[in-house]
Design an enzyme around this catalytic site. Structure first.
Site, PDB file in Angstrom:
ATOM      1  N   LYS A 205       0.865  -1.181   0.000  1.00 37.77           N
ATOM      2  CA  LYS A 205       0.000   0.000   0.000  1.00 37.77           C
ATOM      3  C   LYS A 205       0.900   1.228   0.000  1.00 37.77           C
ATOM      4  O   LYS A 205       1.670   1.464   0.933  1.00 37.77           O
ATOM      5  CB  LYS A 205      -0.917   0.008   1.214  1.00 37.77           C
ATOM      6  CG  LYS A 205      -1.888   1.197   1.227  1.00 37.77           C
ATOM      7  CD  LYS A 205      -2.800   1.126   2.446  1.00 37.77           C
ATOM      8  CE  LYS A 205      -3.782   2.284   2.485  1.00 37.77           C
ATOM      9  NZ  LYS A 205      -4.659   2.235   3.673  1.00 37.77           N
ATOM     10  N   LYS A 257      -2.151  -1.686  -3.691  1.00 36.14           N
ATOM     11  CA  LYS A 257      -3.004  -0.496  -3.698  1.00 36.14           C
ATOM     12  C   LYS A 257      -2.131   0.748  -3.810  1.00 36.14           C
ATOM     13  O   LYS A 257      -1.207   0.895  -2.999  1.00 36.14           O
ATOM     14  CB  LYS A 257      -3.825  -0.451  -2.400  1.00 36.14           C
ATOM     15  CG  LYS A 257      -4.794   0.718  -2.306  1.00 36.14           C
ATOM     16  CD  LYS A 257      -5.566   0.687  -0.984  1.00 36.14           C
ATOM     17  CE  LYS A 257      -6.550   1.835  -0.909  1.00 36.14           C
ATOM     18  NZ  LYS A 257      -7.327   1.852   0.353  1.00 36.14           N
ATOM     19  N   SER A 283      -9.884   5.431  -5.221  1.00 32.92           N
ATOM     20  CA  SER A 283     -10.829   6.526  -5.443  1.00 32.92           C
ATOM     21  C   SER A 283     -10.358   7.512  -6.503  1.00 32.92           C
ATOM     22  O   SER A 283     -11.158   7.965  -7.334  1.00 32.92           O
ATOM     23  CB  SER A 283     -11.073   7.262  -4.125  1.00 32.92           C
ATOM     24  OG  SER A 283      -9.846   7.766  -3.590  1.00 32.92           O
ATOM     25  N   TYR A 322     -14.689   0.665  -7.419  1.00 37.72           N
ATOM     26  CA  TYR A 322     -15.970   1.341  -7.285  1.00 37.72           C
ATOM     27  C   TYR A 322     -16.814   1.179  -8.548  1.00 37.72           C
ATOM     28  O   TYR A 322     -18.002   1.500  -8.539  1.00 37.72           O
ATOM     29  CB  TYR A 322     -15.742   2.816  -6.961  1.00 37.72           C
ATOM     30  CG  TYR A 322     -14.926   2.999  -5.698  1.00 37.72           C
ATOM     31  CD1 TYR A 322     -15.504   2.824  -4.446  1.00 37.72           C
ATOM     32  CD2 TYR A 322     -13.559   3.281  -5.752  1.00 37.72           C
ATOM     33  CE1 TYR A 322     -14.768   2.939  -3.289  1.00 37.72           C
ATOM     34  CE2 TYR A 322     -12.803   3.403  -4.595  1.00 37.72           C
ATOM     35  CZ  TYR A 322     -13.408   3.232  -3.367  1.00 37.72           C
ATOM     36  OH  TYR A 322     -12.666   3.336  -2.211  1.00 37.72           O
TER      37      TYR A 322
END
Length: 332
Positions: A205, A257, A283, A322
């Protein structure tokens, strides 16, 4: 008749849509997709996240309705994040393991609604729940500088993971990038009898600018950055070490990520990982495609599907995105 002697003509396998589909090397399916959702306290109805068009902070009722939509589209896994009211936040993020905390109530509501038909994954990190917005407990190092204390934070992660398992989570997903977090959580889950609960480790991450819209989604209280515990975007070998450590500590999945700017990392980890490799289309990646599509600069649907195909092609077996519901409907 051609005057050229061309022995191989790869274009023969591109002549029609049916031919292209027949020879496609990479296929995205709805079962590959994991849908991140947000359940928030203090709402009368779901509230759209302005920087992430089409995504919402949910009440328990709208959360269940949104999960029904996902399942009907073919998405069978939800990754759930909790958004407490500010007055519930404290220095240690203790509402994260409270039985009546917003995230644990959301987990419980989904399990009661869907049983095992829907995989309920829970974000296992303290940043949404601390009043300072960091992913762990703050303290000082030997030189007196303020830092996030690694080992003190692990205690909070273990309490959070056990609370999530009690609420009904099938999978916990530690995302704080604390050293030893997977081993600590695995020991705690097993000690409480939750040997069947899986761990998806956020193994690589990065301290990424692509996380920007997520801060609105979870009502982040962060001031500063997380560069002392999340990875430097310049590093690749470090990710291989992080993933191997998580595998050795008992991770059932490893994850990268963000996804799109780190496809080389996904590919390298996929080369050696004996456990499934996931990638999170975050996002900012989602927001950029949405913005360009809504402005007519790109074909939104085509760009969505191309981006997901690229992540799968790089080696990700699961994609947190998403776009999950929209993509699943498109695939149908």
């Amino acid at each position: 008749m051609s005057i050229y002697e061309i022995s191989r003509r790869p274009r023969r396998l591109r002549t029609t849509s049916a031919m292209r589909e027949l020879v496609a090397e990479t296929r995205v399916s709805a079962s590959d997709l994991i849908y991140p959702m947000f359940v928030a306290d203090g709402l009368d109805g779901k509230r759209e996240i302005t920087s992430m068009p089409g995504q919402y902070q949910h009440t328990l009722d709208s959360l269940k309705a949104g999960a029904h939509d996902a399942l009907e589209a073919g998405v069978r896994c939800i990754d759930l994040f909790g958004v407490p009211i500010d007055s519930d936040k404290d220095a240690t993020g203790s509402v994260a393991w409270a039985e009546d905390g917003v995230l644990n109530r959301g987990i419980r509501a989904l399990r009661e609604e869907f049983g095992d038909d829907l995989i309920v994954m829970a974000d296992t990190c303290l940043d949404e729940f601390t009043d300072h917005g960091h992913c762990g407990v703050l303290g000082t190092d030997a030189q007196g500088a303020e830092v996030v204390l690694n080992d003190a934070t692990l205690e909070g992660y273990t309490r959070m993971a056990v609370a999530q398992a009690r609420a009904g989570a099938h999978v916990v997903s530690p995302s704080g990038m604390m050293d030893g977090q997977v081993a600590a959580i695995r020991r705690a889950l097993d000690a409480e009898g939750f040997t069947g609960v899986s761990i998806m480790a956020y193994s690589a991450k990065y301290a990424s600018a692509f996380f920007g819209p997520f801060r609105e989604a979870v009502g982040s209280s962060l001031s500063g950055d997380r560069r002392t515990y999340q990875q430097d975007p310049a590093n690749l070998r470090e990710s291989l070490l992080e993933a191997q450590l998580d595998i050795d500590e008992g991770a059932d999945f490893v994850m990268v990520k963000p996804a799109m700017a780190y496809l080389d990392v996904v590919a390298k980890i996929a080369e050696f990982s004996p456990v499934p490799v996931a990638a999170y289309q975050v996002s900012g990646e989602y927001a950029m495609i949405q913005a360009a599509g809504r402005n007519g600069w790109v074909d939104l649907e085509a760009t969505m599907m191309e981006s997901l195909t690229s992540i799968k092609r790089a080696g990700a077996q699961q994609i947190l995105t998403y776009f999950a519901v929209d993509a699943a409907r498109r695939l149908r």
